[in-house]
Write an enzyme that holds these catalytic residues in place. Structure first.
Site, PDB file in Angstrom:
ATOM      1  N   ARG A  65       0.806  -1.232   0.000  1.00 52.19           N
ATOM      2  CA  ARG A  65       0.000   0.000   0.000  1.00 52.19           C
ATOM      3  C   ARG A  65       0.836   1.277   0.000  1.00 52.19           C
ATOM      4  O   ARG A  65       0.270   2.372  -0.006  1.00 52.19           O
ATOM      5  CB  ARG A  65      -0.964   0.039   1.193  1.00 52.19           C
ATOM      6  CG  ARG A  65      -1.770  -1.223   1.431  1.00 52.19           C
ATOM      7  CD  ARG A  65      -2.620  -1.589   0.253  1.00 52.19           C
ATOM      8  NE  ARG A  65      -3.527  -2.696   0.538  1.00 52.19           N
ATOM      9  CZ  ARG A  65      -4.081  -3.455  -0.379  1.00 52.19           C
ATOM     10  NH1 ARG A  65      -3.825  -3.241  -1.646  1.00 52.19           N
ATOM     11  NH2 ARG A  65      -4.892  -4.434  -0.044  1.00 52.19           N
ATOM     12  N   ASN A  95       0.385  -2.427  -7.032  1.00 50.65           N
ATOM     13  CA  ASN A  95      -0.877  -1.687  -6.882  1.00 50.65           C
ATOM     14  C   ASN A  95      -0.848  -0.682  -5.734  1.00 50.65           C
ATOM     15  O   ASN A  95      -1.588  -0.800  -4.761  1.00 50.65           O
ATOM     16  CB  ASN A  95      -2.031  -2.665  -6.700  1.00 50.65           C
ATOM     17  CG  ASN A  95      -2.040  -3.743  -7.752  1.00 50.65           C
ATOM     18  OD1 ASN A  95      -1.577  -4.847  -7.520  1.00 50.65           O
ATOM     19  ND2 ASN A  95      -2.537  -3.409  -8.930  1.00 50.65           N
ATOM     20  N   ASP A 324      -0.442 -13.846   0.099  1.00 50.01           N
ATOM     21  CA  ASP A 324      -1.441 -12.936  -0.479  1.00 50.01           C
ATOM     22  C   ASP A 324      -1.847 -11.893   0.565  1.00 50.01           C
ATOM     23  O   ASP A 324      -3.028 -11.619   0.778  1.00 50.01           O
ATOM     24  CB  ASP A 324      -2.661 -13.682  -1.001  1.00 50.01           C
ATOM     25  CG  ASP A 324      -3.574 -12.793  -1.848  1.00 50.01           C
ATOM     26  OD1 ASP A 324      -3.058 -11.842  -2.453  1.00 50.01           O
ATOM     27  OD2 ASP A 324      -4.796 -13.046  -1.889  1.00 50.01           O
ATOM     28  N   HIS A 328      -6.064  -3.951   4.986  1.00 43.12           N
ATOM     29  CA  HIS A 328      -7.094  -2.933   4.815  1.00 43.12           C
ATOM     30  C   HIS A 328      -7.378  -2.276   6.163  1.00 43.12           C
ATOM     31  O   HIS A 328      -7.301  -2.922   7.218  1.00 43.12           O
ATOM     32  CB  HIS A 328      -8.397  -3.536   4.278  1.00 43.12           C
ATOM     33  CG  HIS A 328      -8.292  -4.034   2.875  1.00 43.12           C
ATOM     34  ND1 HIS A 328      -8.153  -3.194   1.793  1.00 43.12           N
ATOM     35  CD2 HIS A 328      -8.302  -5.295   2.365  1.00 43.12           C
ATOM     36  CE1 HIS A 328      -8.087  -3.912   0.689  1.00 43.12           C
ATOM     37  NE2 HIS A 328      -8.178  -5.182   1.007  1.00 43.12           N
ATOM     38  N   PHE A 342     -11.986  -6.904  -0.462  1.00 42.79           N
ATOM     39  CA  PHE A 342     -11.464  -8.264  -0.474  1.00 42.79           C
ATOM     40  C   PHE A 342     -10.075  -8.297   0.161  1.00 42.79           C
ATOM     41  O   PHE A 342      -9.267  -7.391  -0.043  1.00 42.79           O
ATOM     42  CB  PHE A 342     -11.358  -8.783  -1.912  1.00 42.79           C
ATOM     43  CG  PHE A 342     -12.675  -9.074  -2.570  1.00 42.79           C
ATOM     44  CD1 PHE A 342     -13.317 -10.277  -2.356  1.00 42.79           C
ATOM     45  CD2 PHE A 342     -13.252  -8.141  -3.431  1.00 42.79           C
ATOM     46  CE1 PHE A 342     -14.523 -10.555  -2.984  1.00 42.79           C
ATOM     47  CE2 PHE A 342     -14.456  -8.420  -4.070  1.00 42.79           C
ATOM     48  CZ  PHE A 342     -15.098  -9.633  -3.830  1.00 42.79           C
TER      49      PHE A 342
END
Length: 434
Positions: A65, A95, A324, A328, A342
């Protein structure tokens, strides 16, 4: 760093010392000596009951992030979480905001932390902003240090983009990573399509979406392999380098997907794959309570799919285990199920879950966290031998621990508060011990 690890069991299938209990003397970032009853005056002695040591673990799929979403995870906190999970090297997805699609962002993310043992590698984006439209400067990014190319959390939908990426990367002997999902079939989906999704009234994500896209990707790989020809080779005497995967399929979740990979490998296609450890734990019935911490993509599938994943790990069809890791903030999870993001934060629990929910012996679990990902990523091999760099993970496979205080900034894990088996004691890399 001057440390003596006393009476640790070596877990390294590539070493003649595999399975033996030895002392390891670590000095100046290297393994100075391996033996029995080693003595030294100025080394810090570390020992514990049932401790093991292996080459440092590698996680091929981590979201950090940073830059852009540092409130969820930053480059320091992701290193702390990785170290606690036993990883000395991690591959970050592109990302972030901005996406890692240019050399300046790549260099920012790759910058080392001299006081920390976790080394960060970066998978750069295939397309600008991971939008699937225009290619990035992949050759420049490759020479700047990108270990692989992927649009990360966004599967490549355009077949022409994927094919041309394979064609461009093959002469470079570079790796393309893709997660197979037809997003038209999973649009607005919340969980696995099946009886449970019907009972809960949630839009399902069919296994077909993964299997159709994987079949497409494998056919494109076969075409690109035939069109371009053999990969360029480095050391011709190194047989391990003669058939490296060019396409890595990330996050298998269905039985048919495992079968497709097995068939592709039998045909000699240069493909590898991984599975997230938490995919071995739950099936889709676990979502009956609408726990948003169980909302992941790919979704938890049927029990028959989980059995196939375990079988694929056992027979070598599935090459690697990954976390993975997808952190969040609370606002992204503490909402209605269909509005929740997700993903789970998973770096700290991967090894324990693999031990508790796979059918693999310990040395095979370690191999899928060490040797296999390093080979796929074209990273230097790590082994336990005298005068080799000390890139090590120390762990107690039978010791239980409670996952109650995450080192990650985010806490979106269904395993919080649970007692797990397999505790990481510490990691060593780059002359730093944590």
């Amino acid at each position: 760093m001057n440390i003596l690890l006393r009476s640790v069991k070596i877990v390294d299938k590539g070493s003649p010392l595999n399975g033996q209990v030895r002392d390891l003397l670590l000095q100046d970032g290297r393994i100075a000596s391996i033996g029995e009853g080693l003595e030294t005056e100025d080394a810090e002695v570390r020992e514990g009951k049932g401790w093991c040591v292996s080459p440092g673990w590698v996680d091929m799929r981590v979201a950090s992030r940073d830059p852009g979403y540092e409130h969820e995870e930053d480059l320091d906190s992701v290193r702390r979480a990785a170290a606690r999970g036993g990883f000395t090297e991690i591959v970050l997805l592109p990302n972030s905001k901005p996406v890692v699609d240019a050399k300046d962002t790549l260099n920012y993310v790759r910058q080392p932390r001299l006081n920390h043992p976790v080394r960060v590698h970066v998978a750069a984006a295939v397309t600008h902003k991971a939008e699937g439209v225009d290619f990035t400067e992949m050759i420049d990014l490759h020479h700047a240090g990108a270990v692989a190319f992927t649009d990360g959390e966004i599967p490549i939908q355009n077949a022409d983009i994927l094919l041309k990426a394979l064609l461009y990367l093959r002469p470079l002997n570079a790796l393309l990573i893709n997660r197979p999902e037809d997003q038209q079939l999973t649009l607005f989906g919340q969980m696995n399509e099946g009886i449970t999704s019907t009972l809960l009234g949630l839009k399902g994500m069919p296994a077909l979406a993964e299997e159709m896209m994987l079949s497409r990707d494998l056919k494109l790989l076969a075409y690109a392999t035939e069109k371009v020809g053999p990969q360029p080779q480095g050391d011709e005497d190194d047989s391990a380098q003669k058939q490296l995967p060019q396409l890595h399929v990330s996050l298998l979740s269905t039985a048919r997907a495992v079968a497709l990979i097995r068939e592709a490998k039998s045909q000699g296609l240069p493909v590898s794959c991984d599975v997230a450890a938490h995919q071995l734990v739950y099936d889709d019935t676990a979502l009956m309570d609408f726990d948003t911490n169980l909302k992941v993509n790919p979704p938890f599938r049927a029990p028959s799919d989980i059995a196939a994943l375990r079988e694929g790990l056992a027979d070598g069809t599935i090459d690697c285990l990954v976390s993975d890791h997808s952190p969040h903030d609370e606002e992204s999870k503490n909402v209605e199920f269909d509005q929740a993001a997700f993903g789970i934060t998973a770096l700290e629990t991967t090894f324990s879950l693999a031990q508790m929910h796979s059918d693999l012996p310990l040395e095979d679990i370690v191999e899928k966290l060490t040797t296999c990902p390093r080979k796929i990523l074209r990273l230097p091999a790590a082994t336990i031998a005298e005068d080799q760099p000390a890139n090590l993970t120390i762990f107690a496979p039978e010791e239980t621990w409670t996952f109650d205080k995450p080192f990650s900034k985010s806490k979106n894990s269904p395993f919080l508060g649970q007692e797990l088996r397999g505790r990481v004691v510490g990691v060593v890399n780059g002359g730093v011990f944590v």
